[in-house]
Design a protein around this motif. Structure first.
Motif, PDB file in Angstrom:
ATOM      1  N   SER A  17      54.712  35.617  48.934  1.00  0.00           N
ATOM      2  CA  SER A  17      53.677  36.128  48.655  1.00  0.00           C
ATOM      3  C   SER A  17      52.382  35.638  48.934  1.00  0.00           C
ATOM      4  N   ILE A  18      51.297  36.332  48.805  1.00  0.00           N
ATOM      5  CA  ILE A  18      50.088  35.556  49.182  1.00  0.00           C
ATOM      6  C   ILE A  18      49.193  36.017  47.723  1.00  0.00           C
ATOM      7  N   GLY A  19      49.665  36.354  46.773  1.00  0.00           N
ATOM      8  CA  GLY A  19      48.885  36.696  45.708  1.00  0.00           C
ATOM      9  C   GLY A  19      49.753  37.973  44.964  1.00  0.00           C
ATOM     10  N   LYS A  20      48.664  38.481  44.172  1.00  0.00           N
ATOM     11  CA  LYS A  20      48.782  39.821  43.226  1.00  0.00           C
ATOM     12  C   LYS A  20      47.763  40.576  43.646  1.00  0.00           C
ATOM     13  N   SER A  21      48.125  41.858  43.418  1.00  0.00           N
ATOM     14  CA  SER A  21      46.968  42.916  43.576  1.00  0.00           C
ATOM     15  C   SER A  21      46.047  43.193  42.343  1.00  0.00           C
ATOM     16  N   VAL A  22      45.324  43.964  42.223  1.00  0.00           N
ATOM     17  CA  VAL A  22      44.569  44.240  41.028  1.00  0.00           C
ATOM     18  C   VAL A  22      45.594  44.564  39.675  1.00  0.00           C
ATOM     19  N   GLU A  23      46.369  45.477  40.297  1.00  0.00           N
ATOM     20  CA  GLU A  23      47.128  46.154  39.396  1.00  0.00           C
ATOM     21  C   GLU A  23      48.588  45.087  38.992  1.00  0.00           C
ATOM     22  N   GLY A  24      48.623  44.000  39.717  1.00  0.00           N
ATOM     23  CA  GLY A  24      49.499  42.939  39.293  1.00  0.00           C
ATOM     24  C   GLY A  24      50.843  43.012  40.135  1.00  0.00           C
ATOM     25  N   ARG A  25      50.742  43.868  41.402  1.00  0.00           N
ATOM     26  CA  ARG A  25      51.737  43.683  42.199  1.00  0.00           C
ATOM     27  C   ARG A  25      51.832  42.926  43.364  1.00  0.00           C
ATOM     28  N   GLU A  26      52.909  42.190  43.751  1.00  0.00           N
ATOM     29  CA  GLU A  26      53.041  41.143  44.608  1.00  0.00           C
ATOM     30  C   GLU A  26      52.422  41.647  46.100  1.00  0.00           C
ATOM     31  N   LEU A  27      51.876  40.864  46.587  1.00  0.00           N
ATOM     32  CA  LEU A  27      51.412  41.105  48.065  1.00  0.00           C
ATOM     33  C   LEU A  27      52.348  40.171  49.158  1.00  0.00           C
ATOM     34  N   LEU A  28      53.633  41.027  49.562  1.00  0.00           N
ATOM     35  CA  LEU A  28      54.343  40.351  50.216  1.00  0.00           C
ATOM     36  C   LEU A  28      54.205  40.152  51.685  1.00  0.00           C
TER      37      LEU A  28
END
Length: 102
Positions: A17-28
């Protein structure tokens, strides 16, 4: 689908993961290479990113199909094996999972 590919092909993939989106979803991101998770100096790297905007479904699906094709055909296609053995490939199907989910 990324989780499934990472589980089925652990010798050539790494899911991170490179982090999370504004709504908290994983950026895979799925890394495909002969030594996943290991930086090899001088080895070329590239990344493909799909779904930059919420309605770009085709780009997302194409990245997922590419990942599946590369994993399934790694041992069957000599040119593909050479590419994977000499390159670190990072595939990110969805840069905007919040927009995609809407």
């Amino acid at each position: 689908k990324l989780h499934t590919l990472a589980r089925r092909f652990p010798t050539i993939t790494r899911l991170y993961s490179i982090g999370k989106s504004v709504e908290g979803r994983e950026l895979l991101v799925l890394e495909i290479t002969d030594k996943p998770g290991e930086h090899e100096p001088g080895e070329p790297e590239f990344k493909f990113i799909g779904n930059m905007h919420g309605n770009e479904v085709v780009g997302r699906e194409m990245i997922l199909l590419l990942a599946e094709y590369m994993c399934r055909n790694y041992i069957h296609d000599a040119a593909l094996s050479e590419l994977i053995n000499t390159t670190r490939i990072h595939l990110m199907p969805t840069m905007n999972p919040d927009g995609y989910k809407q």
